[in-house]
Write a protein that holds these residues in place. Structure first.
Motif, PDB file in Angstrom:
ATOM      1  N   GLN A   1       0.884  -0.685  -0.186  1.00  0.00           N
ATOM      2  CA  GLN A   1       0.196  -0.216   0.188  1.00  0.00           C
ATOM      3  C   GLN A   1       0.857   1.406   0.510  1.00  0.00           C
ATOM      4  OE1 GLN A   1      -2.834   0.062   3.057  1.00  0.00           O
ATOM      5  NE2 GLN A   1      -3.215  -2.045   2.746  1.00  0.00           N
ATOM      6  N   ILE A   2       1.844   1.362   0.607  1.00  0.00           N
ATOM      7  CA  ILE A   2       2.931   2.698   0.695  1.00  0.00           C
ATOM      8  C   ILE A   2       3.495   2.803  -0.697  1.00  0.00           C
ATOM      9  CG2 ILE A   2       5.251   3.654   1.553  1.00  0.00           C
ATOM     10  CD1 ILE A   2       3.636   1.724   4.445  1.00  0.00           C
TER      11      ILE A   2
ATOM     12  N   LEU B   1       1.809   1.900  -3.264  1.00  0.00           N
ATOM     13  CA  LEU B   1       1.432   2.057  -4.071  1.00  0.00           C
ATOM     14  C   LEU B   1       1.187   3.441  -4.428  1.00  0.00           C
ATOM     15  CD1 LEU B   1      -1.334   1.312  -6.301  1.00  0.00           C
ATOM     16  CD2 LEU B   1      -2.832   1.569  -4.695  1.00  0.00           C
ATOM     17  N   ILE B   2       0.986   4.294  -2.762  1.00  0.00           N
ATOM     18  CA  ILE B   2       0.457   5.469  -2.758  1.00  0.00           C
ATOM     19  C   ILE B   2       1.729   5.788  -3.349  1.00  0.00           C
ATOM     20  CG2 ILE B   2       1.334   5.870  -0.509  1.00  0.00           C
ATOM     21  CD1 ILE B   2      -1.097   7.592  -0.133  1.00  0.00           C
TER      22      ILE B   2
ATOM     23  N   ILE C   1       1.403   8.385   4.252  1.00  0.00           N
ATOM     24  CA  ILE C   1       1.090   7.017   4.416  1.00  0.00           C
ATOM     25  C   ILE C   1       0.040   6.977   5.442  1.00  0.00           C
ATOM     26  CG2 ILE C   1       2.757   5.501   5.737  1.00  0.00           C
ATOM     27  CD1 ILE C   1       5.159   6.546   4.215  1.00  0.00           C
TER      28      ILE C   1
ATOM     29  N   ILE D   1      -2.997   6.463   3.418  1.00  0.00           N
ATOM     30  CA  ILE D   1      -3.309   5.477   2.964  1.00  0.00           C
ATOM     31  C   ILE D   1      -4.258   4.746   3.852  1.00  0.00           C
ATOM     32  CG2 ILE D   1      -1.485   3.728   2.492  1.00  0.00           C
ATOM     33  CD1 ILE D   1      -2.723   2.965  -0.268  1.00  0.00           C
TER      34      ILE D   1
END
Lengths: 136, 136
Positions: free
Chosen positions: A56-57, A59-60, B57, B60
């Motif tokens: 997820q990190i 991805l952002i 971070i 998300i």
């Protein structure tokens, strides 16, 4: 990751431009909007929260890198960033460059107009503008 | 953060449910869709990439926590997560619970239907279902 395969609908609608560490980077074949899609190269993921925390990190980070670059390259008025996926279940994150005078403003672009494919010449010019993305 | 003020349009359209560490958590006053909005409590931010790396971070993490909880609470078929902001410039991240039989499926909900406000009774029932969000 070796098991990952791009969804057939995305293959059909988009050009694969390259990749970042996590995501494939696609260009939607619609000359009406500069429209890019990030697809995490992970199998059977439908929602962002199904990725691991580390993914997820990534991805952002990749999304923000792309969005900022696109805003600069295209001198955007706004970026629209969205994970919708009602039709194509494979997780994919839209990045649409918007202008206050584009044909869909101020509504979102999804499901609004049939795509108008790029001509070969338009695509060559566009790919040249995208060199600074430094894709793998 | 002390300078942060929720945009007047979001104040008008939504109920403030509470907050996470970074974001205010809003409920869109539209009973047609379970529709939530995260607003980072930072001043003059329009795009996700304008947040610091650490804030991105947090964003998300809070978004995924919320989306996963909503998927469970509402037994969602899909979550639609999006930063659009063509009209309201203050960065806000939509989280819309979608069902394959909802009135807008499979298109996105934005700009489609006029909102149908919750009744007092509907809101009480809904707030009770949201207790497990553990908002500040």
């Amino acid at each position: 990751m070796s098991d990952f395969q791009l969804h057939s609908q995305l293959q059909k609608d988009c050009f694969v431009l390259g990749k970042f560490e996590l995501c494939q980077v696609l260009l939607m074949n619609d000359s009406q909007f500069p429209w890019f899609i990030l697809v995490p190269q992970r199998k059977d993921i439908r929602e962002i929260y199904e990725l691991t925390d580390a993914e997820q990190i990534m991805l952002i980070r990749e999304s923000s890198y792309l969005a900022k670059k696109l805003a600069e390259i295209f001198n955007a008025d706004k970026l629209n960033v969205a994970a919708i996926g009602n039709i194509v279940p494979q997780l994919h994150l839209h990045h649409v460059v918007r202008y206050e005078n584009d044909k869909a403003w101020a509504t979102p672009v999804w499901g609004k107009f049939a795509a108008v494919p790029y001509t070969e010449q338009q695509r060559i010019v566009l790919l040249d503008r995208l060199k600074s993305l430094d894709l793998l």
